[in-house]
Design a protein around this motif. Structure first.
Motif, PDB file in Angstrom:
ATOM      1  N   THR A 198       0.553 -20.263  -5.750  1.00  0.00           N
ATOM      2  CA  THR A 198      -0.811 -20.192  -6.257  1.00  0.00           C
ATOM      3  C   THR A 198      -0.833 -19.203  -7.409  1.00  0.00           C
ATOM      4  OG1 THR A 198      -3.096 -19.778  -5.675  1.00  0.00           O
ATOM      5  CG2 THR A 198      -1.453 -18.401  -4.574  1.00  0.00           C
ATOM      6  N   ASP A 199      -1.788 -19.371  -8.300  1.00  0.00           N
ATOM      7  CA  ASP A 199      -1.941 -18.378  -9.367  1.00  0.00           C
ATOM      8  C   ASP A 199      -2.614 -17.154  -8.764  1.00  0.00           C
ATOM      9  OD1 ASP A 199      -0.936 -20.224 -11.130  1.00  0.00           O
ATOM     10  OD2 ASP A 199      -2.919 -21.064 -11.547  1.00  0.00           O
ATOM     11  N   GLY A 200      -2.413 -16.039  -9.400  1.00  0.00           N
ATOM     12  CA  GLY A 200      -3.083 -14.829  -8.932  1.00  0.00           C
ATOM     13  C   GLY A 200      -2.282 -14.144  -7.856  1.00  0.00           C
ATOM     14  N   PRO A 201      -2.783 -12.997  -7.411  1.00  0.00           N
ATOM     15  CA  PRO A 201      -1.963 -12.152  -6.531  1.00  0.00           C
ATOM     16  C   PRO A 201      -1.794 -12.712  -5.125  1.00  0.00           C
ATOM     17  CG  PRO A 201      -4.152 -11.213  -6.828  1.00  0.00           C
ATOM     18  CD  PRO A 201      -4.075 -12.396  -7.728  1.00  0.00           C
ATOM     19  N   MET A 202      -0.642 -12.443  -4.555  1.00  0.00           N
ATOM     20  CA  MET A 202      -0.383 -12.685  -3.137  1.00  0.00           C
ATOM     21  C   MET A 202       0.172 -11.372  -2.572  1.00  0.00           C
ATOM     22  SD  MET A 202       1.185 -16.520  -2.824  1.00  0.00           S
ATOM     23  CE  MET A 202       2.605 -16.307  -3.874  1.00  0.00           C
ATOM     24  N   TYR A 203      -0.040 -11.189  -1.273  1.00  0.00           N
ATOM     25  CA  TYR A 203       0.350  -9.913  -0.671  1.00  0.00           C
ATOM     26  C   TYR A 203       1.244 -10.137   0.544  1.00  0.00           C
ATOM     27  CZ  TYR A 203      -3.582  -8.461  -3.519  1.00  0.00           C
ATOM     28  OH  TYR A 203      -4.423  -8.267  -4.567  1.00  0.00           O
ATOM     29  N   GLU A 204       1.883  -9.022   0.937  1.00  0.00           N
ATOM     30  CA  GLU A 204       2.632  -9.014   2.180  1.00  0.00           C
ATOM     31  C   GLU A 204       1.709  -8.423   3.242  1.00  0.00           C
ATOM     32  OE1 GLU A 204       5.650 -10.257   2.234  1.00  0.00           O
ATOM     33  OE2 GLU A 204       6.051  -9.840   4.341  1.00  0.00           O
ATOM     34  N   MET A 221       3.605  -7.897  13.655  1.00  0.00           N
ATOM     35  CA  MET A 221       3.363  -9.257  13.190  1.00  0.00           C
ATOM     36  C   MET A 221       3.393  -9.167  11.668  1.00  0.00           C
ATOM     37  SD  MET A 221      -0.103 -11.483  13.726  1.00  0.00           S
ATOM     38  CE  MET A 221      -0.404 -13.012  12.850  1.00  0.00           C
ATOM     39  N   GLY A 222       4.157 -10.059  11.057  1.00  0.00           N
ATOM     40  CA  GLY A 222       4.239 -10.039   9.592  1.00  0.00           C
ATOM     41  C   GLY A 222       3.736 -11.339   9.026  1.00  0.00           C
ATOM     42  N   MET A 223       3.148 -11.257   7.826  1.00  0.00           N
ATOM     43  CA  MET A 223       2.652 -12.460   7.153  1.00  0.00           C
ATOM     44  C   MET A 223       3.052 -12.413   5.689  1.00  0.00           C
ATOM     45  SD  MET A 223      -1.066 -12.333   8.916  1.00  0.00           S
ATOM     46  CE  MET A 223      -0.882 -10.560   8.925  1.00  0.00           C
ATOM     47  N   GLY A 224       3.663 -13.481   5.231  1.00  0.00           N
ATOM     48  CA  GLY A 224       4.086 -13.554   3.835  1.00  0.00           C
ATOM     49  C   GLY A 224       3.106 -14.354   3.008  1.00  0.00           C
ATOM     50  N   MET A 225       3.010 -14.003   1.729  1.00  0.00           N
ATOM     51  CA  MET A 225       2.162 -14.717   0.759  1.00  0.00           C
ATOM     52  C   MET A 225       0.715 -14.779   1.220  1.00  0.00           C
ATOM     53  SD  MET A 225       4.481 -17.917  -0.440  1.00  0.00           S
ATOM     54  CE  MET A 225       6.261 -17.835  -0.398  1.00  0.00           C
ATOM     55  N   VAL A 226       0.161 -13.631   1.573  1.00  0.00           N
ATOM     56  CA  VAL A 226      -1.260 -13.589   1.937  1.00  0.00           C
ATOM     57  C   VAL A 226      -2.082 -13.775   0.663  1.00  0.00           C
ATOM     58  CG1 VAL A 226      -3.130 -12.195   2.907  1.00  0.00           C
ATOM     59  CG2 VAL A 226      -0.812 -12.032   3.866  1.00  0.00           C
ATOM     60  N   VAL A 227      -2.964 -14.774   0.706  1.00  0.00           N
ATOM     61  CA  VAL A 227      -3.852 -15.023  -0.432  1.00  0.00           C
ATOM     62  C   VAL A 227      -5.192 -14.370  -0.108  1.00  0.00           C
ATOM     63  CG1 VAL A 227      -5.028 -16.792  -1.787  1.00  0.00           C
ATOM     64  CG2 VAL A 227      -2.696 -17.187  -0.977  1.00  0.00           C
ATOM     65  N   ALA A 228      -5.612 -13.427  -0.936  1.00  0.00           N
ATOM     66  CA  ALA A 228      -6.888 -12.730  -0.720  1.00  0.00           C
ATOM     67  C   ALA A 228      -7.504 -12.421  -2.075  1.00  0.00           C
ATOM     68  CB  ALA A 228      -6.658 -11.438   0.063  1.00  0.00           C
ATOM     69  N   GLN A 288     -17.212 -10.891   5.994  1.00  0.00           N
ATOM     70  CA  GLN A 288     -18.463 -10.250   5.601  1.00  0.00           C
ATOM     71  C   GLN A 288     -18.398  -8.739   5.818  1.00  0.00           C
ATOM     72  OE1 GLN A 288     -21.853 -12.053   7.529  1.00  0.00           O
ATOM     73  NE2 GLN A 288     -22.545 -12.728   5.502  1.00  0.00           N
ATOM     74  N   GLY A 289     -18.823  -7.999   4.816  1.00  0.00           N
ATOM     75  CA  GLY A 289     -18.808  -6.547   4.930  1.00  0.00           C
ATOM     76  C   GLY A 289     -17.452  -5.938   4.635  1.00  0.00           C
ATOM     77  N   ARG A 290     -16.477  -6.782   4.408  1.00  0.00           N
ATOM     78  CA  ARG A 290     -15.157  -6.248   4.064  1.00  0.00           C
ATOM     79  C   ARG A 290     -14.941  -6.371   2.560  1.00  0.00           C
ATOM     80  NH1 ARG A 290     -12.080  -5.417   8.598  1.00  0.00           N
ATOM     81  NH2 ARG A 290     -12.749  -6.502  10.476  1.00  0.00           N
ATOM     82  N   PRO A 291     -14.255  -5.403   1.987  1.00  0.00           N
ATOM     83  CA  PRO A 291     -14.079  -5.432   0.526  1.00  0.00           C
ATOM     84  C   PRO A 291     -13.083  -6.507   0.068  1.00  0.00           C
ATOM     85  CG  PRO A 291     -12.928  -3.548   1.478  1.00  0.00           C
ATOM     86  CD  PRO A 291     -13.682  -4.195   2.608  1.00  0.00           C
ATOM     87  N   VAL A 292     -12.304  -7.037   0.988  1.00  0.00           N
ATOM     88  CA  VAL A 292     -11.269  -8.007   0.622  1.00  0.00           C
ATOM     89  C   VAL A 292     -11.515  -9.298   1.397  1.00  0.00           C
ATOM     90  CG1 VAL A 292      -8.788  -8.391   0.402  1.00  0.00           C
ATOM     91  CG2 VAL A 292      -9.678  -6.067   0.429  1.00  0.00           C
ATOM     92  N   LYS A 293     -11.402 -10.436   0.719  1.00  0.00           N
ATOM     93  CA  LYS A 293     -11.659 -11.724   1.360  1.00  0.00           C
ATOM     94  C   LYS A 293     -10.358 -12.526   1.474  1.00  0.00           C
ATOM     95  CE  LYS A 293     -16.069 -10.738   0.511  1.00  0.00           C
ATOM     96  NZ  LYS A 293     -16.736  -9.838   1.483  1.00  0.00           N
ATOM     97  N   PRO A 294      -9.784 -12.574   2.664  1.00  0.00           N
ATOM     98  CA  PRO A 294      -8.535 -13.341   2.802  1.00  0.00           C
ATOM     99  C   PRO A 294      -8.810 -14.843   2.943  1.00  0.00           C
ATOM    100  CG  PRO A 294      -9.066 -12.237   4.873  1.00  0.00           C
ATOM    101  CD  PRO A 294     -10.171 -11.901   3.913  1.00  0.00           C
ATOM    102  N   TYR A 295      -7.877 -15.642   2.448  1.00  0.00           N
ATOM    103  CA  TYR A 295      -8.003 -17.099   2.531  1.00  0.00           C
ATOM    104  C   TYR A 295      -6.924 -17.684   3.445  1.00  0.00           C
ATOM    105  CZ  TYR A 295      -8.510 -21.969   0.897  1.00  0.00           C
ATOM    106  OH  TYR A 295      -8.708 -23.326   0.825  1.00  0.00           O
ATOM    107  N   SER A 296      -5.697 -17.196   3.325  1.00  0.00           N
ATOM    108  CA  SER A 296      -4.598 -17.763   4.118  1.00  0.00           C
ATOM    109  C   SER A 296      -3.325 -16.951   3.898  1.00  0.00           C
ATOM    110  CB  SER A 296      -4.347 -19.213   3.694  1.00  0.00           C
ATOM    111  OG  SER A 296      -3.894 -19.241   2.352  1.00  0.00           O
ATOM    112  N   PRO A 327       2.577  -5.068  -1.554  1.00  0.00           N
ATOM    113  CA  PRO A 327       3.140  -6.000  -2.540  1.00  0.00           C
ATOM    114  C   PRO A 327       4.044  -7.041  -1.897  1.00  0.00           C
ATOM    115  CG  PRO A 327       4.045  -3.778  -2.818  1.00  0.00           C
ATOM    116  CD  PRO A 327       3.017  -3.694  -1.751  1.00  0.00           C
ATOM    117  N   ASN A 328       4.098  -8.213  -2.493  1.00  0.00           N
ATOM    118  CA  ASN A 328       4.937  -9.320  -2.017  1.00  0.00           C
ATOM    119  C   ASN A 328       5.755  -9.811  -3.198  1.00  0.00           C
ATOM    120  OD1 ASN A 328       5.020 -12.518  -2.082  1.00  0.00           O
ATOM    121  ND2 ASN A 328       5.087 -11.951   0.068  1.00  0.00           N
ATOM    122  N   PRO A 329       7.054 -10.106  -3.031  1.00  0.00           N
ATOM    123  CA  PRO A 329       7.797 -10.001  -1.772  1.00  0.00           C
ATOM    124  C   PRO A 329       8.134  -8.557  -1.430  1.00  0.00           C
ATOM    125  CG  PRO A 329       9.271 -10.705  -3.513  1.00  0.00           C
ATOM    126  CD  PRO A 329       7.890 -10.658  -4.110  1.00  0.00           C
TER     127      PRO A 329
END
Lengths: 165, 495
Positions: free
Chosen positions: B289-295, B307-314, B350-358, B474-476
C-alpha cells in the motif's frame, strides 16, 4: 466388468500422456502450457479423514485457470524463484490409463495413476503419488487438456508444491 | 548458569580469539554496525546451560544452537509446549455435541471435542490403559471413543465408560473414575478461538495474553465488531525443514525478507502481468500500500506472551481506497461492505489519535501464525507450526473469511489467499526452500554458538505513532523477533 475398449483411442491418449510427462521432466513448461485449452481448469484437492472416510480437505489447494497456471510457470522464469533454484529434477511415471467417452463428442475422460519423484540439490527429495482425472479435447487433430483433477494421496504434503502433475 | 568456554581442542577455530562480549557481559552490543562476533570455540558444554548467553535478545544476538540442539528440543517440550497456552482450533470446527477434530499440542496428539452438555473439551488422544491412540481421524461426529487394542471406551468428556468383560475380569474393582482419558488442564474459548494448556498452574489466559494483545486479537484478527469470522472446512498441511522457532520468528515480524529477497519472484511477476493488463486474484493481491506501514507489538516486554504484527496500516487511506476500487468491480453489495467495515473500524478507534485499518502477517506466541489480515479481499490463514524434531516442523492451517461479507467478497478472498502464502501457493514454498537451506548449512555444531543478527531497528522500536494498545514502530523491524526470543528464554529458564 465387461466393456469394449477402443484400443486405437487408448493408445493415442496414452501416447499423449507419456509425451506430456517427458515435456514436464525436461522442464519445457511453456510447451506444457500449450497442451492446455484456453478454458482449461487445473485442480489439486488435498485429502483428510472424516470419520474413517477419505474426503476432500475443503477448498482445493490449487484451483487454477490457464492464466493462473501461466503465472506459476512464469514465476519460475523470473530467475528469483528460490524454490526452483536450482531446478527440480522430476520423473513422472504415468500408468493405469483408462479412457472413456467425454461429455462432448470431441472429448474423452481419462483416468490415470502417477508416481512423481522430485529431487533437489544434494539430497532433498519428495515422492508424490495419486490419480488424475483428465478431460481431453480434440483440437486441430491433436489432444489438449481441458480439465485436470490431481488427486494426491496425501493428508500432509511432503513439501510445498512447486512442480506440476 | 555457567559461562561456557571452549576446551580449545575440539574445534578448528580453537586458536582464534573469542569475541569480547562473551567474556564481558557488560560490553557494547555487537549487532548494530560493528563486526560480527567470531564463531565461538567449543560446543562441548551443554547448550541448555548457556541459554542466557546465547539468547542475547537485548543486543539482537541469538545463536542458532537453539534451532539444532536435541537437548534444547527436549527441554523445550516441557518448558514451552507443556506450559504455554496453545491454540488448538476454532469453535466452528466443533459446532454440535459429538463433533471433534484432532490436532497436536507440541508433539502430543489431542482431541478437541464438544461433549453432550455442549462444553468443549481437549483430551489427550491416548488410551489410559496401554497408550494407544483412540481417535484416528481428522474430524467427525461420535458418541465416544473406543480403543482398538483392548476396547476400553471413553465418553465425549473423556470419562472411562466401560472395559470389555469388566465385571468378570476386574470383579468390580476397576476404579473407572480414575482411568479416563487425560484432560488437558485448562481450555479457553476466546471469541471462538480455542486455547488450551497442559499446565494446571499456568497463569490465567488473561495474564498470559495481556489486554493489548487481546484488543488486537479480538478486533483485528477475529473481527468481532464486524460480525466475526466464518470457517472454511479442511486442514491444509505440509511438512517443512527447519526448527519451529525459525518459521515462527518469520511470521511474528520478518517483513524484511518479503521485499528484500525471498519473495521478489512473486513481486516481479505481479509487475509483469500488471503491465500486460492481466487482472487475476494473485496479480491484484493487496500486498502493498502507499503510505506508512508499521510494526505492531503487543504483550511481551514482561507483559505476558508476545504477539507481533507486520505491515500495520494506520492513518493511511490508500489500502481502503484500493479495497473500495476492487469492491466497485464486484458490485454495490461489496462496496457497502467495505464502507461499513471501515466505519466500524473508525468507531473502534474513536477517541484514539491513531486509526488502524489492518495488518498483514503476525504470530501469537508460541506457534499460531496469522496471514492475510491486510484486506477484506484476502482470506485469513491461521497456521500452527507444530514441532517435529529439532530441524523439522509441520504447518497445519485453516482458513476463515469475514462472516458477514457478501459472497462475492468471500469468493475472491478465498481464491486469492490459497494462491499466495500457502503450501501450494506462489509465496510460501520460497520460505520453505530457505529453511531447507538453513538446515543444510546449520547442522554442523561447530558454528552453533555464532549468533545470528537480529539487530534491525534495535533502539528505534518506539519510533511510531502513539495511542493504540501495544506499540507501533518502524517496519520492517526485528523487534518482534527479539521479543519472541526474550519470552522463549524466560520460559526456558523457569524450572
Amino acid at each position: 466388468m465387461t466393456t469394449s475398449v477402443n484400443w486405437e483411442l487408448k493408445r493415442e491418449v496414452e501416447d499423449f500422456l507419456y509425451r506430456e510427462a517427458h515435456i514436464l521432466d525436461e522442464h519445457r513448461l511453456e510447451d506444457w502450457l500449450d497442451l492446455f485449452t484456453e478454458d482449461a481448469e487445473y485442480l489439486v484437492p488435498l485429502r483428510e479423514y472424516v470419520q474413517g472416510d477419505v474426503a476432500p480437505a475443503g477448498h482445493p489447494v490449487i484451483k487454477d485457470d490457464k492464466q493462473m497456471l501461466t503465472v506459476r510457470v512464469r514465476k519460475d522464469a523470473t530467475g528469483y524463484s528460490h524454490v526452483e533454484t536450482p531446478v527440480s529434477m522430476t520423473c513422472h511415471l504415468i500408468s493405469n490409463v483408462v479412457v472413456d467417452e467425454g461429455p462432448e463428442p470431441d472429448e474423452v475422460e481419462v483416468l490415470s495413476a502417477f508416481t512423481v519423484r522430485q529431487a533437489r540439490k544434494l539430497r532433498d527429495e519428495a515422492w508424490w503419488a495419486g490419480r488424475r482425472r483428465d478431460r481431453l479435447r480434440r483440437v486441430d487433430g491433436g489432444w489438449k487438456i481441458a480439465r485436470r483433477e490431481v488427486h494426491l494421496d496425501a493428508t500432509v504434503l511432503p513439501r510445498g508444491i512447486a512442480i506440476f502433475f | 548458569m555457567s559461562t561456557v568456554e571452549g576446551t580449545g581442542t575440539d574445534t578448528p577455530d580453537a586458536g582464534l580469539p573469542t569475541a569480547t562480549r562473551w567474556q564481558d557481559p557488560g560490553a557494547q552490543p555487537a549487532a548494530s554496525g560493528s563486526a560480527p562476533p567470531r564463531p565461538r570455540a567449543g560446543t562441548s558444554a551443554r547448550t541448555v546451560d548457556a541459554l542466557r548467553e546465547i539468547v542475547d535478545w537485548e543486543h539482537g544476538l541469538v545463536a542458532p544452537a537453539i534451532h539444532f540442539d536435541e537437548e534444547v528440543y527436549r527441554v523445550e517440550a516441557e518448558r514451552v509446549f507443556d506450559r504455554a497456552w496453545l491454540v488448538v482450533g476454532h469453535e466452528d470446527m466443533v459446532r454440535k455435541p459429538g463433533d471433534y477434530i484432532t490436532n497436536y499440542m507440541g508433539e502430543v496428539p489431542v482431541i478437541v471435542v464438544r461433549d453432550a452438555q455442549g462444553e468443549i473439551r481437549v483430551l489427550v488422544n491416548k488410551c489410559s490403559h496401554r497408550g494407544n491412540q483412540v481417535c484416528l481421524f481428522d474430524r467427525g461426529n461420535v458418541k465416544g471413543f473406543t480403543c482398538s487394542y483392548h476396547g476400553w471406551s471413553f465418553g465425549l468428556d473423556g470419562a472411562l465408560t466401560g472395559a470389555p468383560m469388566e465385571q468378570m475380569l476386574y470383579r468390580g474393582e476397576l476404579d473407572k473414575a480414575a482411568w479416563g482419558l487425560e484432560p488437558v488442564a485448562q481450555v479457553v474459548n476466546f471469541h471462538g478461538l480455542l486455547f488450551a494448556t497442559f499446565d494446571r498452574s499456568a497463569p490465567a489466559f488473561e495474564s498470559w495474553l495481556d489486554a493489548d494483545a487481546r484488543w488486537w486479537l479480538e478486533n483485528f484478527v477475529l473481527s468481532t465488531p464486524l460480525g466475526g469470522l466464518e470457517m472454511l472446512p479442511g486442514w491444509h498441511r505440509y511438512r517443512s525443514p527447519g526448527n519451529w522457532k525459525l518459521v515462527c520468528e518469520n511470521f511474528i515480524g520478518d517483513d524484511y525478507h518479503v521485499y528484500s529477497a525471498t519473495h521478489v519472484s512473486w513481486l516481479a511477476m505481479i509487475q509483469d502481468f500488471m503491465e500486460q493488463g492481466v487482472r487475476i486474484p494473485i496479480i491484484t493481491y493487496p500486498g502493498t500500500t502507499d503510505g506508512p506501514m508499521y510494526e505492531g507489538s503487543a504483550g511481551g516486554n514482561g507483559r505476558g506472551a508476545p504477539m507481533g504484527m507486520g505491515m500495520v496500516v494506520a492513518d493511511n487511506d490508500s489500502l481502503f481506497k484500493r479495497d473500495l476500487a476492487e469492491a466497485q468491480e464486484l458490485g454495490p453489495e461489496a462496496v457497502d461492505w467495505v464502507e461499513y467495515r471501515r466505519e466500524k473500524l473508525l468507531e473502534l478507534a474513536q477517541g484514539r489519535p491513531v486509526k488502524p485499518y489492518s495488518f498483514m502477517n503476525g504470530l501469537v506466541y508460541p506457534n499460531m501464525a496469522l496471514m492475510g489480515f491486510f484486506s477484506p479481499m484476502l482470506g485469513r490463514h491461521f497456521q500452527m507450526f507444530h514441532p517435529r524434531g529439532p530441524v523439522e516442523h509441520e504447518c497445519w492451517q485453516w482458513t476463515m473469511v469475514e462472516r458477514d461479507a457478501p459472497q462475492v467478497v468471500k469468493d475472491l478472498a478465498v481464491q486469492r489467499v490459497y494462491q499466495g502464502q500457502h503450501g501450494a501457493g506462489v509465496i510460501a514454498p520460497d520460505d520453505v526452500e530457505n529453511f531447507e537451506r538453513m538446515v543444510e548449512a546449520g547442522k554442523p555444531a561447530r558454528s552453533w554458538r555464532r549468533p545470528f543478527h537480529y539487530g534491525l531497528q534495535l533502539g528505534h522500536e518506539d519510533e511510531g505513532p502513539k495511542g493504540l494498545p501495544g506499540n507501533l514502530g518502524p517496519n520492517p523491524s526485528e523487534v518482534n523477533q527479539r521479543q519472541f526470543y526474550r519470552f522463549w528464554l524466560e520460559m526456558m529458564e523457569r524450572s
